[in-house]
Design a protein around this motif. Structure first.
Motif, PDB file in Angstrom:
ATOM      1  N   GLU A 107      22.075  87.151   5.594  1.00  0.00           N
ATOM      2  CA  GLU A 107      23.025  87.136   6.483  1.00  0.00           C
ATOM      3  C   GLU A 107      23.384  87.105   6.939  1.00  0.00           C
ATOM      4  O   GLU A 107      23.825  86.405   8.823  1.00  0.00           O
ATOM      5  N   ILE A 108      24.409  88.891   6.940  1.00  0.00           N
ATOM      6  CA  ILE A 108      25.356  89.149   7.811  1.00  0.00           C
ATOM      7  C   ILE A 108      23.993  90.039   8.571  1.00  0.00           C
ATOM      8  O   ILE A 108      24.047  90.352  10.330  1.00  0.00           O
ATOM      9  N   LEU A 109      23.171  90.118   8.967  1.00  0.00           N
ATOM     10  CA  LEU A 109      22.157  90.619   9.966  1.00  0.00           C
ATOM     11  C   LEU A 109      20.874  89.656  10.530  1.00  0.00           C
ATOM     12  O   LEU A 109      20.519  90.333  11.238  1.00  0.00           O
ATOM     13  N   GLU A 110      22.625  88.187  10.698  1.00  0.00           N
ATOM     14  CA  GLU A 110      21.150  87.601  11.721  1.00  0.00           C
ATOM     15  C   GLU A 110      21.854  88.072  12.788  1.00  0.00           C
ATOM     16  O   GLU A 110      21.340  87.393  13.575  1.00  0.00           O
ATOM     17  N   TYR A 131      15.844  97.911   5.068  1.00  0.00           N
ATOM     18  CA  TYR A 131      14.479  97.099   5.607  1.00  0.00           C
ATOM     19  C   TYR A 131      14.919  96.169   6.193  1.00  0.00           C
ATOM     20  O   TYR A 131      14.314  95.765   6.526  1.00  0.00           O
ATOM     21  N   HIS A 132      15.604  95.290   5.414  1.00  0.00           N
ATOM     22  CA  HIS A 132      16.294  93.703   6.533  1.00  0.00           C
ATOM     23  C   HIS A 132      16.755  94.242   8.183  1.00  0.00           C
ATOM     24  O   HIS A 132      15.985  93.478   8.676  1.00  0.00           O
ATOM     25  N   GLY A 137      14.595  93.921  13.359  1.00  0.00           N
ATOM     26  CA  GLY A 137      14.637  93.932  14.674  1.00  0.00           C
ATOM     27  C   GLY A 137      16.122  94.865  15.130  1.00  0.00           C
ATOM     28  O   GLY A 137      16.087  95.293  16.024  1.00  0.00           O
ATOM     29  N   HIS A 138      16.556  95.369  14.409  1.00  0.00           N
ATOM     30  CA  HIS A 138      18.526  96.652  14.538  1.00  0.00           C
ATOM     31  C   HIS A 138      17.502  97.771  14.762  1.00  0.00           C
ATOM     32  O   HIS A 138      17.262  97.823  13.234  1.00  0.00           O
ATOM     33  N   ARG A 178       6.841 101.329  -0.473  1.00  0.00           N
ATOM     34  CA  ARG A 178       5.790 100.346  -1.084  1.00  0.00           C
ATOM     35  C   ARG A 178       6.157  98.943  -0.375  1.00  0.00           C
ATOM     36  O   ARG A 178       5.180  98.350  -0.383  1.00  0.00           O
ATOM     37  N   LEU A 179       7.162  99.306   0.723  1.00  0.00           N
ATOM     38  CA  LEU A 179       7.669  98.225   1.495  1.00  0.00           C
ATOM     39  C   LEU A 179       6.995  98.513   2.837  1.00  0.00           C
ATOM     40  O   LEU A 179       7.067  97.182   4.121  1.00  0.00           O
ATOM     41  N   GLY A 180       6.346  99.317   2.801  1.00  0.00           N
ATOM     42  CA  GLY A 180       5.614  99.104   4.464  1.00  0.00           C
ATOM     43  C   GLY A 180       6.014 100.031   5.500  1.00  0.00           C
ATOM     44  O   GLY A 180       5.917 100.151   6.437  1.00  0.00           O
ATOM     45  N   VAL A 181       7.450 100.960   5.157  1.00  0.00           N
ATOM     46  CA  VAL A 181       8.776 101.459   5.727  1.00  0.00           C
ATOM     47  C   VAL A 181       7.909 102.923   5.821  1.00  0.00           C
ATOM     48  O   VAL A 181       8.284 103.852   4.510  1.00  0.00           O
TER      49      VAL A 181
END
Length: 240
Positions: A107-110, A131-132, A137-138, A178-181
């Motif tokens: 929510e904050i990262l929105e 990750y988020h 896109g930050h 594992r998350l592709g990062v």
């Protein structure tokens, strides 16, 4: 008198003016994050959101900017927020005094942030934030482990994919992989080995497995270098 006179002399009036239109999120206001937040504020960034749910305790005083005898027991976010507003009363400051994770973090990262500063020292929320933030896109800079280190000359700034030796970075590479990062954001890390005697099992904090000895100047150095990544990239509009 213009309190940003010296900054403008170095980076120019236009770049300084541009910083006033930027919004930076700083998550974690301990030994690293509070210093990062203060240097970003002093550079003239116009809006900041700071996040921390912890309170100050006596063991913080050896390394954390807001930790004083007089601030013991006070929320870190409140103390750091008051300090930032005392530096720049015109700062647009959003203070979130809570531990953020899961849906609340998303929510904050929105919000549209021009940069995210990750100074979290617990693994799961750190991974979640990294990750988020990237998913949204930050731009992001993250602190690896500053504990157990004494030599400032071994501290480096690099893309996450080029981090090495640091135990925290090693774990993050595995979990984020594992998350592709595997890269795409900057980190501050040290190539100095952590001595075994500097680590003991952590009994006071359920989210931490170990407590690592830390010297006064290393977390501030990490925080200042993180601030440098943010400011240099915001005034250049180019990736470092």
């Amino acid at each position: 008198m213009n309190w940003q006179e010296r900054t403008e002399l170095l980076i120019g009036v236009e770049a300084s003016s541009n910083l006033k239109n930027k919004h930076v999120l700083v998550v974690g206001l301990g030994g690293v994050g509070a210093y990062a937040a203060e240097q970003i504020c002093r550079a003239g960034v116009g809006e900041m959101t700071i996040v921390d749910g912890d309170v100050l305790n006596p063991s913080n005083r050896n390394r954390q900017l807001p930790a004083l005898v007089s601030t013991t027991g006070k929320p870190k976010a409140q103390v750091v927020g008051d300090r930032l507003m005392d530096i720049n009363p015109e700062l647009k400051l959003n203070v979130i005094q809570e531990y953020i994770r899961d849906d609340r973090m998303i929510e904050i990262l929105e919000t549209k942030f021009d940069y995210v500063v990750d100074a979290i020292d617990t693994l799961s929320p750190k991974i979640f934030l990294i990750y988020h933030s990237l998913q949204k896109g930050h731009k992001l800079v993250s602190s690896m482990g500053s504990g157990g280190k004494l030599d400032p000359s071994k501290v480096e700034i690099a893309d996450f994919s080029k981090s090495r030796i640091c135990p925290l970075a090693r774990v993050l590479r595995k979990r984020l992989g594992r998350l592709g990062v595997r890269g795409g954001f900057m980190v501050v890390f040290s190539t100095e080995e952590v001595p075994e005697h500097a680590m003991v099992p952590c009994e006071d904090e359920p989210n931490k497995k170990t407590t690592i000895g830390t010297i006064s100047y290393m977390p501030p150095l990490f925080g200042c270098l993180m601030a440098s990544v943010v400011v240099r990239e915001l005034i250049s509009d180019k990736a470092l």
